[in-house]
Design a protein around this motif. Structure first.
Motif, short mmCIF file in Angstrom:
data_model
loop_
_atom_site.label_atom_id
_atom_site.label_comp_id
_atom_site.label_asym_id
_atom_site.label_seq_id
_atom_site.Cartn_x
_atom_site.Cartn_y
_atom_site.Cartn_z
N ALA A 121 0.82 -1.37 0.28
CA ALA A 121 -0.12 -0.21 0.14
C ALA A 121 0.92 1.13 0.17
O ALA A 121 0.59 2.07 -0.85
N ALA A 122 1.98 1.37 1.04
CA ALA A 122 2.86 2.48 1.22
C ALA A 122 3.56 2.39 -0.68
O ALA A 122 3.69 3.95 -1.20
N ALA A 123 3.82 1.58 -0.75
CA ALA A 123 4.28 1.59 -2.53
C ALA A 123 3.15 2.43 -3.42
O ALA A 123 3.93 2.66 -4.58
N TRP A 124 2.46 1.70 -3.52
CA TRP A 124 1.32 1.92 -4.71
C TRP A 124 1.06 3.91 -4.41
O TRP A 124 0.47 3.96 -5.08
N LEU A 125 0.63 3.75 -2.96
CA LEU A 125 0.61 5.75 -2.56
C LEU A 125 2.08 5.93 -2.84
O LEU A 125 1.38 7.44 -3.75
N ARG A 126 2.46 5.61 -2.95
CA ARG A 126 3.84 6.30 -3.82
C ARG A 126 4.24 6.68 -4.72
O ARG A 126 4.43 8.21 -5.68
N ALA A 127 3.36 5.51 -5.97
CA ALA A 127 3.12 5.59 -7.35
C ALA A 127 2.27 6.61 -7.58
O ALA A 127 2.39 7.13 -8.53
N VAL A 128 1.14 7.10 -6.83
CA VAL A 128 -0.10 7.86 -7.14
C VAL A 128 0.50 9.13 -6.82
O VAL A 128 0.25 10.17 -7.37
N ALA A 129 1.70 9.32 -5.84
CA ALA A 129 1.76 10.36 -5.60
C ALA A 129 3.17 10.76 -6.94
O ALA A 129 2.72 12.30 -7.29
N THR A 130 3.71 9.91 -7.08
CA THR A 130 4.48 10.50 -8.83
C THR A 130 3.66 10.69 -9.73
O THR A 130 4.60 11.73 -10.56
N ILE A 131 2.53 10.21 -10.14
CA ILE A 131 1.84 10.22 -11.26
C ILE A 131 1.51 11.69 -11.29
O ILE A 131 1.58 12.42 -11.86
N ILE A 132 0.53 11.35 -9.78
CA ILE A 132 -0.04 13.60 -9.77
C ILE A 132 1.21 14.25 -10.37
O ILE A 132 1.12 15.78 -10.81
N GLU A 133 2.14 14.11 -9.48
CA GLU A 133 3.89 15.20 -9.72
C GLU A 133 3.90 15.16 -11.25
O GLU A 133 3.62 16.12 -12.06
N LEU A 134 3.78 14.07 -11.60
CA LEU A 134 3.86 14.17 -13.51
C LEU A 134 3.14 15.08 -14.61
O LEU A 134 3.35 15.32 -15.04
N LYS A 135 1.68 14.86 -13.85
CA LYS A 135 0.46 15.17 -14.82
C LYS A 135 0.94 17.16 -13.93
O LYS A 135 0.50 17.85 -15.16
N GLN A 136 0.99 17.16 -13.10
CA GLN A 136 1.43 19.00 -12.89
C GLN A 136 2.23 19.44 -13.40
O GLN A 136 2.68 20.23 -13.65
N LEU A 137 3.36 18.86 -13.70
CA LEU A 137 4.36 18.94 -13.48
C LEU A 137 3.92 19.48 -15.60
O LEU A 137 4.78 20.24 -16.44
N THR A 138 3.12 18.36 -16.22
CA THR A 138 3.37 18.50 -17.20
C THR A 138 2.25 19.45 -17.98
O THR A 138 2.67 20.52 -19.15
N ARG A 139 1.36 19.29 -16.96
CA ARG A 139 0.76 21.14 -17.18
C ARG A 139 1.36 22.29 -17.35
O ARG A 139 1.05 23.46 -17.84
N ALA A 140 2.72 22.59 -16.13
CA ALA A 140 3.22 23.62 -16.00
C ALA A 140 3.82 23.73 -16.96
O ALA A 140 4.08 24.66 -17.34
N ARG A 141 4.58 22.99 -17.77
CA ARG A 141 5.53 23.03 -18.72
C ARG A 141 4.23 23.64 -20.30
O ARG A 141 4.59 23.95 -21.04
N GLY A 142 2.54 22.98 -20.45
CA GLY A 142 2.39 23.49 -21.24
C GLY A 142 1.69 25.05 -21.05
O GLY A 142 1.69 25.21 -22.39
N ARG A 143 1.96 25.43 -20.24
CA ARG A 143 1.35 27.32 -19.61
C ARG A 143 2.41 27.61 -20.43
O ARG A 143 2.80 28.80 -20.48
N SER A 144 3.38 27.03 -20.05
CA SER A 144 4.76 27.94 -19.88
C SER A 144 5.51 28.17 -21.12
O SER A 144 6.52 28.82 -21.82
N THR A 145 4.57 27.14 -22.48
CA THR A 145 5.19 27.06 -23.56
C THR A 145 4.77 27.82 -24.67
O THR A 145 3.75 28.74 -24.46
#
Length: 145
Positions: A121-145
Motif C-alpha cells: 500500500a505504501a508503494a502504491w501510494l508513492r506511485a500515486v504521488a509520482t503520477i500526480i507530480e508528473l501530471k502537474q509538471l506536464t500542465r506547468a510545462r504546457g502553460r510556460s510554452t
C-alpha cells in the motif's frame, strides 16, 4: 497487442493506453485495492499499480491534492501500517480527499495481509504521488510554452 521486436508478445495491454482521465477517474479504486494489495504478482497487482494508481492520481489531482501529501501518507503507512493511517483524523489536507483516501485505507485494513500489505500500500501510494507530480509538471510545462 504490442510486440517487442526482440521476441514474443510483451503483454495484451494496448499501447498507448486507451483509457481517458475520465475513465480512469471512474474506476473503483477500493475494489482494486482489496484484490490487488495481497495478490501475488500478476494481473491483479498490475491493475492496481497501473490503472488503479493512475485513476487514484486523476481523482486526487482533480481535488487539488499535492503529491507531497500523498508521499507523506505513503511514509506514514510504511512506518505505522494501514490500520494506523486509516485512523488518522485527516490523512490528507483537503476534506474531500481525506474522506476518499480513508475509504481506500480502510479497504486495505480489511485484508489479512500484515506488513506485506502495508508495504504494498505504501508503494502504491508513492506511485500515486509520482503520477500526480508528473501530471502537474506536464500542465506547468504546457502553460510556460
Amino acid at each position: 497487442m504490442r510486440r517487442d521486436t526482440r521476441g514474443p508478445a510483451m503483454n495484451d495491454a494496448p499501447y498507448p493506453p486507451d483509457r481517458t482521465d475520465d475513465e480512469l477517474a471512474r474506476l473503483d479504486i477500493t475494489v482494486l485495492l482489496r484484490y490487488g494489495l495481497t495478490a501475488a504478482p500478476g494481473t491483479r497487482r498490475t491493475a492496481l499499480f497501473g490503472d488503479g494508481a493512475a485513476g487514484a492520481a486523476v481523482v486526487l489531482d482533480r481535488l487539488g491534492t499535492e503529491p507531497r501529501s500523498v508521499a507523506f501518507l505513503a511514509d506514514t503507512v510504511r512506518a505505522g501500517g494501514l490500520a494506523r493511517a486509516a485512523e488518522l483524523p485527516e490523512p490528507l489536507p483537503h476534506r474531500e480527499a481525506a474522506v476518499l483516501v480513508r475509504e481506500w485505507l480502510r479497504a486495505g485494513t480489511e485484508l489479512v495481509g500484515g506488513i506485506a500489505a502495508d508495504d504494498t500500500a505504501a508503494a502504491w501510494l508513492r506511485a500515486v504521488a509520482t503520477i500526480i507530480e508528473l501530471k502537474q509538471l506536464t500542465r506547468a510545462r504546457g502553460r510556460s510554452t
